[in-house]
Write a protein that holds these residues in place. Sequence first.
Motif, PDB file in Angstrom:
ATOM      1  N   GLU A   1       0.845  -1.143   0.045  1.00 16.68           N
ATOM      2  CA  GLU A   1      -0.026  -0.240   0.102  1.00 16.68           C
ATOM      3  C   GLU A   1       0.900   1.155  -0.530  1.00 16.68           C
ATOM      4  O   GLU A   1       0.624   1.894  -0.511  1.00 16.68           O
ATOM      5  CB  GLU A   1      -1.006  -0.334   1.480  1.00 16.68           C
ATOM      6  CG  GLU A   1      -1.742  -1.324   1.003  1.00 16.68           C
ATOM      7  CD  GLU A   1      -3.037  -1.237   2.488  1.00 16.68           C
ATOM      8  OE1 GLU A   1      -2.536  -0.834   3.359  1.00 16.68           O
ATOM      9  OE2 GLU A   1      -4.348  -1.734   2.272  1.00 16.68           O
TER      10      GLU A   1
ATOM     11  N   LEU B   1       2.165   1.570  -3.660  1.00 15.57           N
ATOM     12  CA  LEU B   1       1.177   2.288  -4.319  1.00 15.57           C
ATOM     13  C   LEU B   1       1.285   3.735  -3.941  1.00 15.57           C
ATOM     14  O   LEU B   1       0.090   4.205  -5.512  1.00 15.57           O
ATOM     15  CB  LEU B   1      -0.353   0.894  -3.982  1.00 15.57           C
ATOM     16  CG  LEU B   1      -1.161   1.951  -4.906  1.00 15.57           C
ATOM     17  CD1 LEU B   1      -1.424   1.300  -6.207  1.00 15.57           C
ATOM     18  CD2 LEU B   1      -2.527   0.631  -4.656  1.00 15.57           C
TER      19      LEU B   1
ATOM     20  N   GLU C   1       0.876   6.369  -7.133  1.00 12.05           N
ATOM     21  CA  GLU C   1       0.089   6.657  -7.694  1.00 12.05           C
ATOM     22  C   GLU C   1       0.515   8.722  -7.385  1.00 12.05           C
ATOM     23  O   GLU C   1       0.188   8.837  -8.194  1.00 12.05           O
ATOM     24  CB  GLU C   1      -0.792   7.141  -6.414  1.00 12.05           C
ATOM     25  CG  GLU C   1      -1.564   5.740  -6.720  1.00 12.05           C
ATOM     26  CD  GLU C   1      -2.750   5.195  -5.741  1.00 12.05           C
ATOM     27  OE1 GLU C   1      -2.783   5.900  -4.878  1.00 12.05           O
ATOM     28  OE2 GLU C   1      -3.695   4.457  -6.148  1.00 12.05           O
TER      29      GLU C   1
ATOM     30  N   ILE D   1       0.363   0.162 -11.724  1.00 14.31           N
ATOM     31  CA  ILE D   1      -0.138   0.920 -10.534  1.00 14.31           C
ATOM     32  C   ILE D   1      -2.062  -0.542 -10.446  1.00 14.31           C
ATOM     33  O   ILE D   1      -1.729  -0.919  -9.500  1.00 14.31           O
ATOM     34  CB  ILE D   1      -0.846   1.860 -10.549  1.00 14.31           C
ATOM     35  CG1 ILE D   1      -0.434   3.252 -10.399  1.00 14.31           C
ATOM     36  CG2 ILE D   1      -2.326   2.595 -10.337  1.00 14.31           C
ATOM     37  CD1 ILE D   1       0.098   4.156 -10.592  1.00 14.31           C
ATOM     38  N   ARG D   2      -2.061  -0.572 -11.235  1.00 15.70           N
ATOM     39  CA  ARG D   2      -2.845  -2.496 -11.718  1.00 15.70           C
ATOM     40  C   ARG D   2      -2.750  -3.379 -10.851  1.00 15.70           C
ATOM     41  O   ARG D   2      -3.805  -4.201 -10.688  1.00 15.70           O
ATOM     42  CB  ARG D   2      -3.751  -1.870 -13.529  1.00 15.70           C
ATOM     43  CG  ARG D   2      -4.347  -0.789 -13.617  1.00 15.70           C
ATOM     44  CD  ARG D   2      -5.546  -1.702 -14.687  1.00 15.70           C
ATOM     45  NE  ARG D   2      -4.029  -1.684 -15.635  1.00 15.70           N
ATOM     46  CZ  ARG D   2      -4.343  -0.686 -16.974  1.00 15.70           C
ATOM     47  NH1 ARG D   2      -4.869   1.224 -16.153  1.00 15.70           N
ATOM     48  NH2 ARG D   2      -3.032  -0.741 -18.043  1.00 15.70           N
TER      49      ARG D   2
ATOM     50  N   ARG E   1      -2.204  -2.819  -7.624  1.00 16.63           N
ATOM     51  CA  ARG E   1      -3.450  -2.903  -7.241  1.00 16.63           C
ATOM     52  C   ARG E   1      -3.922  -4.376  -6.077  1.00 16.63           C
ATOM     53  O   ARG E   1      -4.864  -4.351  -5.968  1.00 16.63           O
ATOM     54  CB  ARG E   1      -4.890  -1.954  -7.394  1.00 16.63           C
ATOM     55  CG  ARG E   1      -4.433  -0.235  -6.916  1.00 16.63           C
ATOM     56  CD  ARG E   1      -5.485   0.716  -7.469  1.00 16.63           C
ATOM     57  NE  ARG E   1      -4.682   2.002  -7.687  1.00 16.63           N
ATOM     58  CZ  ARG E   1      -5.376   2.487  -8.319  1.00 16.63           C
ATOM     59  NH1 ARG E   1      -6.013   2.442  -9.474  1.00 16.63           N
ATOM     60  NH2 ARG E   1      -4.893   4.277  -8.161  1.00 16.63           N
ATOM     61  N   LYS E   2      -3.799  -5.180  -8.365  1.00 17.53           N
ATOM     62  CA  LYS E   2      -4.573  -6.316  -7.669  1.00 17.53           C
ATOM     63  C   LYS E   2      -3.874  -6.844  -6.953  1.00 17.53           C
ATOM     64  O   LYS E   2      -4.047  -7.766  -5.918  1.00 17.53           O
ATOM     65  CB  LYS E   2      -4.665  -7.242  -8.892  1.00 17.53           C
ATOM     66  CG  LYS E   2      -4.762  -8.145  -9.460  1.00 17.53           C
ATOM     67  CD  LYS E   2      -4.698  -9.104 -10.653  1.00 17.53           C
ATOM     68  CE  LYS E   2      -4.963 -10.332 -11.079  1.00 17.53           C
ATOM     69  NZ  LYS E   2      -4.424 -10.780 -12.286  1.00 17.53           N
TER      70      LYS E   2
ATOM     71  N   GLU F   1      -5.500  -6.067  -3.605  1.00 22.45           N
ATOM     72  CA  GLU F   1      -6.849  -6.896  -3.373  1.00 22.45           C
ATOM     73  C   GLU F   1      -6.228  -8.239  -3.273  1.00 22.45           C
ATOM     74  O   GLU F   1      -7.076  -9.174  -1.897  1.00 22.45           O
ATOM     75  CB  GLU F   1      -7.124  -6.540  -4.493  1.00 22.45           C
ATOM     76  CG  GLU F   1      -8.380  -7.489  -4.613  1.00 22.45           C
ATOM     77  CD  GLU F   1      -9.510  -6.510  -5.385  1.00 22.45           C
ATOM     78  OE1 GLU F   1     -10.780  -7.113  -5.519  1.00 22.45           O
ATOM     79  OE2 GLU F   1      -9.056  -6.189  -6.628  1.00 22.45           O
TER      80      GLU F   1
END
Length: 582
Positions: A140, A143, A147, A439-440, A443-444, A447
């Motif tokens: 996190e 990430l 961003e 980033i995708r 994020r995956k 999750e």
Amino acid sequence: MRVRIKNIGGLSSLDVKIDKGLTLYKAPNSYGKTSLVRALISLLTSEVKAEDLLNVSEDEGLIELHLDDDTYFRKIARRGRRIMEEKKLLMDDRRALYLSFFSPENKIVNQITTGNEDIEWFLSETSQINALAAKRNELEQYLSSLEKKQGELMRKYKESSQAIDKIKEIELEMEKIQNDIKMSQVANNTNVALLVTKTNKIEDLKQKINARKEELENTRKVFERYKAKENEITQKIDYKYKETLKQKLSDLVQRIESKSQLIREVEANVSFLKKILEGVQDAQRKHLETCYLCGTNVNPEHWNARITEISSEITKANSSISAIRMELDQLQREKEDAEQQMSAIEKVENELEIVRSKAKEIEKKMELIQSDIDNLERQLREAEGVMRSSIMFATTRTSELNRKLEELAKKKAEVEDELLENGTPASLMDEIHELDEEIRSVRKRVEEITNEYVNRITSVRENFNREIERLTASMGFDFHAEINERFKIVVRRKNVTLDLRKLSSSERVTIALVVVVAAMKSYFKTPFFIVDEMFMTYDQKRWDAILSYIITLAPYVIVTRSEERPSITSVSSEPQEEIYQQ
């Protein structure tokens, strides 16, 4: 197993043999029962630090355990301000701090008995899924940095696109002015005026070139002075000493935290003793003949002795807190001194960075001056060529147009520098697309880890609940306890939900015991389990029933008890032996 202890906490010397099964360790208060517990736990985890074990008045200490034809030990020595240690642990598992002994010093026991029902951290740590939470936090943070970088790239992309449009506008205006200059030159047939103008321009160029060369030489001297200063400052910085200071600061922070934790533990014990004292004082005032803790008959005249004994232990604990605070203050002073030294080093490093930055700035300025000189010399050659060919003539109109053209050229160069610094829109867009993909992906992954953590800790919670239900039933308790979806302890009796803080102390102790035992049964195997009987507030029948269950938890189960005459006693036999020396 055989245990030898020397100069550890309140124990000056102890040598004792302990048989498998249930063993009672009886000793007066302040005789070293807590020190024995801490010594044994220190052989299961390195989280118990050497400096917290060694008696503050001694320079050498020993913890030695002979078990199953092997020897485990912690040999501690004080050398000036340093603590040296040689050790061989039976295991090194942080969970031993929660799952190998049961007393007010146990963090989870203290939490539950004080009414705090949130135990997600305990489930995570004892089931060893806390690494997933740490990995999620790390991703996190990464990430967030991606961003932030993405936002910066979008800003640069917008500025670069605007710069491209601005350059096109300037080029169109420059082209128009250049056409006007050509028309003006054709119209100007005054060759003499042209020669005079060009002569003046040539002289001006020569003066500018000389002035710029002089400026370049002066700038080079300034640059050399900055480089010399940079070398001088570099020699002043001792990077090895800086690393030593960083390590020292890290050690001091850990020691301060350890001392602070010790103060909290001792203060919790004082609070507990004060509650017991209040109960004894109340019993004295009422001339009760029955102990409210154990239910045994007590001569009312003995209440004063008990009050004196408990008050003495509280006084000693408070004295211990004062001593630890003095040590903590000393550590804080050492930390402040180390921080001041580190600040001084960082100040020199900042000065070095400023000097380096200034040197680079001056070096860039030298390049610009040299580029300006090259440009002026090129202009000079062009002007001299025009003079020789006598085909170009300057007019007021031409001079004005040239000035405007120079201003536009300068403005264009500034915009091009800005574009060079930010990058072209195409290259920036490529970076943005690559960053979007990363980033995708991150994020995956966050999750996935979050889902895995939730699934695993939910499974842990369900496993705990099954074990808790089985344990409460087998121990004959009349309440039902479970861990809800928010990972908090919920207690019910006859379908009525009870507030953990409003339960009796013995009920809270029971719940803490069940939680610890459930974790042990599911996730942790310890060679010995230690219980502080002073902490238990059961009647004798219930206490005996619990003891019959506790002895199944580990090969060696030790129960500490306060009595005037010290001894080690096996439950299944006569006293094994007196304590050899203390």
